[in-house]
Design an enzyme around this catalytic site. Structure first.
Site, PDB file in Angstrom:
ATOM      1  N   CYS A 104       2.074 -19.541 -11.708  1.00 19.33           N
ATOM      2  CA  CYS A 104       3.499 -19.751 -11.952  1.00 19.33           C
ATOM      3  C   CYS A 104       3.771 -19.535 -13.440  1.00 19.33           C
ATOM      4  CB  CYS A 104       3.895 -21.158 -11.508  1.00 19.33           C
ATOM      5  SG  CYS A 104       5.682 -21.401 -11.442  1.00 19.33           S
ATOM      6  N   TYR A 126     -15.631 -10.261 -21.180  1.00 16.90           N
ATOM      7  CA  TYR A 126     -14.492 -11.161 -21.422  1.00 16.90           C
ATOM      8  C   TYR A 126     -13.602 -11.308 -20.186  1.00 16.90           C
ATOM      9  CZ  TYR A 126     -16.062 -10.449 -26.165  1.00 16.90           C
ATOM     10  OH  TYR A 126     -16.840 -10.381 -27.292  1.00 16.90           O
ATOM     11  N   TYR A 171      -4.449 -10.554 -24.914  1.00 15.41           N
ATOM     12  CA  TYR A 171      -4.527  -9.463 -25.886  1.00 15.41           C
ATOM     13  C   TYR A 171      -3.602  -8.286 -25.587  1.00 15.41           C
ATOM     14  CZ  TYR A 171      -9.206 -11.478 -26.847  1.00 15.41           C
ATOM     15  OH  TYR A 171     -10.254 -12.292 -27.143  1.00 15.41           O
TER      16      TYR A 171
END
Length: 387
Positions: A317, A346, A292
């Protein structure tokens, strides 16, 4: 106002740190209790349903139920988790745009309240959960101000039905004998503008002549951490009086975000064209910055005389594995710890095993001591179900 932690929680966290491997999540239950009280002061007329997706740990769910909250779930797994935590079907609302037939059949003997999200939902629920009590989700088609991935109330999103379709679908629900309770509205998440909510309420107000009185108006969640809750109280009550309805609300992040931190340790310093702190936890532990563009305040849990500006990079990575950029911090040494704030919602619920990375341990501070909500994954468990 700068984000802060309760001094007692911060002291407990500092005492805990030497005995814990990182990364780990730590939550302050006393902060959750404060946030629940804030919601109840602002909306004493409303029934509160905790949104499990914010943080679904069973230990939290049992405590929230003990405070008198219901539960809002968005998958079969979350419905069953809520039942496991002690919530009854009448205390659970099942939301979301997709409700597979297999999930409907699994809940036939213990149906929660179902939020119908489309005409197809109506037909499937009427066929497979004919005794269900239901709400119809309205997509208000409004340009709310938040990240695009969080804007569920825009007309182009996959959620709910557009206002012009509501009267006909309400009639279809009633004709099929489902227990129609009322309407559902959820605009999006992390909404800090009162006007966004008021626009949504006006959409429901305009629908009243065609829908008529209902038992319930579920006005969702999405309350930003800086939202003026009291400014919504009277408009909510006016809308509820118009419909003769009880108000249901679905707070999640508002209750948990500020109560939680992700604690990581510095593995090293590195300079390319930018100056990095390399951390032992990154996007697999806290996905929100990558998903987000979320910004989490950073609190150093160490002291140093010198200061510098750093980007905070995790071990994946992936060029996107950066938890924060341009953060001014005391210059750390290897092993020093940082806390990512506002990570109670979250964070743990979205933690990934990508790259065979164990999900972090999660701990709850009760105000008197620590409880383990979830242990860190054992490495062997990550491939236990494979041939």
């Amino acid at each position: 106002m700068e984000p802060s932690l309760d001094p007692r929680f911060l002291e407990a966290l500092r005492r805990l740190l030497p005995d814990q491997s990182t990364p780990f999540y730590a939550y302050d239950w006393t902060r959750v209790v404060v946030q629940v009280a804030r919601m109840r002061r602002a909306f004493p007329f409303a029934r509160l349903l905790y949104a499990l997706k914010a943080n679904p740990r069973l230990g939290l769910l049992r405590r929230l139920r003990g405070l008198g909250l219901g539960a809002e779930a968005v998958s079969l797994g979350e419905v069953l988790r809520a039942y496991r935590a002690g919530f009854g079907p009448e205390e659970v609302v099942w939301n979301g745009p997709v409700k597979p037939v297999e999930a409907l059949l699994a809940l036939r003997e213990r149906s929660p309240v179902v939020v119908l999200d489309s005409e197809g939902d109506i037909l499937r629920v009427a066929r497979h959960l004919p005794q269900a009590r239901v709400l119809l989700r309205v997509n208000p088609d409004l340009p709310v101000r938040t990240h695009g991935h969080l804007a569920t109330g825009r007309g182009e999103s996959q959620f709910g039905v557009l206002p012009e379709a509501v009267p006909g679908l309400v009639q279809a629900i009633r004709q099929r004998g489902l227990g129609f309770l009322g309407l559902h509205l959820h605009l999006g998440s992390a909404l800090d503008r009162v006007e966004d909510f008021l626009q949504g309420y006006r959409v429901l107000e305009a629908l009243f002549p065609q829908v008529g009185p209902v038992a319930v108006l579920d006005l969702g969640g999405g309350f930003g951490l800086g939202l003026d809750l009291e400014a919504l109280s009277h408009p909510m009550q006016a809308l509820a009086r118009l419909y003769g309805a009880q108000v249901w609300l679905e707070p999640g992040r508002f209750l948990l975000a500020e109560a939680g931190v992700l604690v990581v340790r510095v593995v090293g310093l590195k300079e390319t064209r930018r100056r990095y702190l390399l951390l032992d936890g990154g996007m697999t532990a806290l996905l929100r910055p990558a998903l987000y563009g979320a910004r989490h305040p950073v609190l150093p849990l160490y002291a140093s005389q010198a200061e510098g500006e750093f980007d905070l990079a995790g071990p994946a990575c992936e060029a996107g594995d950066v938890l924060a950029r341009g953060v001014r911090l005391p210059v750390p040494k290897e092993g020093d710890a940082l806390a990512l704030l506002q990570a109670g919602a979250y964070g743990g619920s979205m933690a990934l095993t990508y790259l065979d990375t164990p999900r972090p341990k999660e701990l709850l501070w009760t105000g008197e001591g620590w409880e383990v909500l979830r242990e860190r994954d054992a490495l062997e468990s990550l491939w236990a179900n494979e041939g």
